[in-house]
Design a protein around this motif. Structure first.
Motif, PDB file in Angstrom:
ATOM      1  N   ILE A  92       0.777  -1.133   0.073  1.00 18.97           N
ATOM      2  CA  ILE A  92      -0.214   0.154  -0.012  1.00 18.97           C
ATOM      3  C   ILE A  92       0.703   1.142   0.042  1.00 18.97           C
ATOM      4  O   ILE A  92       0.667   2.167  -0.838  1.00 18.97           O
ATOM      5  CB  ILE A  92      -0.889  -0.120   1.314  1.00 18.97           C
ATOM      6  N   ALA A  93       1.921   1.029   0.820  1.00 21.44           N
ATOM      7  CA  ALA A  93       2.852   2.369   0.818  1.00 21.44           C
ATOM      8  C   ALA A  93       3.302   2.615  -0.586  1.00 21.44           C
ATOM      9  O   ALA A  93       3.722   3.893  -1.177  1.00 21.44           O
ATOM     10  CB  ALA A  93       3.731   2.306   2.044  1.00 21.44           C
ATOM     11  N   LEU A  94       3.704   1.591  -1.096  1.00 18.19           N
ATOM     12  CA  LEU A  94       4.486   1.703  -2.491  1.00 18.19           C
ATOM     13  C   LEU A  94       3.477   2.376  -3.423  1.00 18.19           C
ATOM     14  O   LEU A  94       4.160   3.026  -4.199  1.00 18.19           O
ATOM     15  CB  LEU A  94       4.786   0.190  -3.113  1.00 18.19           C
ATOM     16  N   VAL A  95       2.206   1.930  -3.600  1.00 16.06           N
ATOM     17  CA  VAL A  95       1.117   2.489  -4.364  1.00 16.06           C
ATOM     18  C   VAL A  95       1.247   4.057  -4.124  1.00 16.06           C
ATOM     19  O   VAL A  95       1.095   4.850  -4.862  1.00 16.06           O
ATOM     20  CB  VAL A  95      -0.112   1.824  -4.230  1.00 16.06           C
ATOM     21  N   SER A  96       1.207   4.440  -2.855  1.00 13.80           N
ATOM     22  CA  SER A  96       1.203   5.742  -2.393  1.00 13.80           C
ATOM     23  C   SER A  96       2.534   6.575  -2.978  1.00 13.80           C
ATOM     24  O   SER A  96       2.388   7.437  -3.663  1.00 13.80           O
ATOM     25  CB  SER A  96       1.099   5.820  -0.793  1.00 13.80           C
ATOM     26  N   ILE A  97       3.524   5.999  -2.787  1.00 15.08           N
ATOM     27  CA  ILE A  97       4.955   6.486  -3.169  1.00 15.08           C
ATOM     28  C   ILE A  97       4.987   6.620  -4.472  1.00 15.08           C
ATOM     29  O   ILE A  97       5.325   7.732  -4.905  1.00 15.08           O
ATOM     30  CB  ILE A  97       6.181   5.570  -2.676  1.00 15.08           C
ATOM     31  N   ILE A  98       4.627   5.721  -5.277  1.00 16.30           N
ATOM     32  CA  ILE A  98       4.582   5.702  -7.103  1.00 16.30           C
ATOM     33  C   ILE A  98       3.590   7.058  -7.199  1.00 16.30           C
ATOM     34  O   ILE A  98       3.906   7.789  -8.288  1.00 16.30           O
ATOM     35  CB  ILE A  98       3.963   4.475  -7.405  1.00 16.30           C
ATOM     36  N   SER A  99       2.377   7.148  -6.710  1.00 16.83           N
ATOM     37  CA  SER A  99       1.533   7.991  -6.828  1.00 16.83           C
ATOM     38  C   SER A  99       2.008   9.577  -6.780  1.00 16.83           C
ATOM     39  O   SER A  99       2.073  10.548  -7.362  1.00 16.83           O
ATOM     40  CB  SER A  99       0.157   8.003  -6.113  1.00 16.83           C
ATOM     41  N   TYR A 100       2.629   9.712  -5.384  1.00 16.19           N
ATOM     42  CA  TYR A 100       3.330  10.935  -5.171  1.00 16.19           C
ATOM     43  C   TYR A 100       4.382  11.264  -6.004  1.00 16.19           C
ATOM     44  O   TYR A 100       4.394  12.570  -6.373  1.00 16.19           O
ATOM     45  CB  TYR A 100       3.512  10.971  -3.574  1.00 16.19           C
ATOM     46  N   SER A 101       5.074  10.210  -6.349  1.00 15.05           N
ATOM     47  CA  SER A 101       6.157  10.426  -7.230  1.00 15.05           C
ATOM     48  C   SER A 101       5.877  11.116  -8.722  1.00 15.05           C
ATOM     49  O   SER A 101       6.497  11.863  -9.117  1.00 15.05           O
ATOM     50  CB  SER A 101       7.325   9.258  -7.313  1.00 15.05           C
TER      51      SER A 101
END
Length: 173
Positions: free
Chosen positions: A63-72
């Motif tokens: 879930i954190a990775l999905v968020s990080i990709i979105s923010y990036s």
């Protein structure tokens, strides 16, 4: 000002929601699960913690990775394409959400390792109410370690929470 493209709006929604969900999941473990786990006798507690850990290590980093990709994506698109001043905020959101990994490795791994060892030591023990840790390796009890882990886990939950707040601020400001 022209409306932002749909891809930007989707990435904003996904990034904020995913980091907020990740934070809530981590906090839920510390505030709801850990106090309940601490009621169990040590052999049961060690098994329950291990199961909780194994499930959490799959779900929360994803879930954190999905968020990080979105923010990036937001930081890159808004800075590179639209020259948007909020791009740095999205970059910080990604960095804070990413913070769960170094915090886990450097801040929580010693406690995790002790709990893994407790789990291994107690695999074959009776799970009845009278089961204790007498005769096992000296050191902190399983209950002390799980309680400590729960507090450390609260610290981990702050990282994606700050990411969500910064992402929301960048989106609404």
């Amino acid at each position: 000002m022209a409306p932002l493209p749909a891809a930007i709006r989707i990435a904003q929604t996904v990034g904020i929601t995913a980091s907020a969900f990740c934070s809530g999941s981590i906090f839920g473990i510390s505030f709801l699960s850990v106090p309940t786990l601490l009621i169990a006798p040590s052999p049961v507690l060690a098994r329950q913690w291990q199961i909780s850990f194994d499930r959490g290590k799959i779900m929360n980093p994803a879930i954190a990775l999905v968020s990080i990709i979105s923010y990036s994506y937001l930081s890159y698109r808004l800075y590179g394409t639209l020259n948007h001043p909020k791009a740095e905020m999205y970059g910080l959101s990604a960095l804070f959400t990413f913070g769960i990994w170094p915090y886990t490795i450097f801040g929580m791994m010693p406690t995790n390792q002790k709990l893994f060892k407790k789990y291994d030591e107690m695999k074959g023990l009776d799970v009845g109410e009278k089961a204790t840790e007498v005769g096992l390796a000296k050191g902190e009890s399983t209950k002390e370690l799980v309680d400590k882990w729960g507090m450390l886990n609260v610290g981990r939950g702050l990282f994606p929470l700050v990411g969500a707040v910064l992402g929301l601020w960048a989106t609404l400001a």
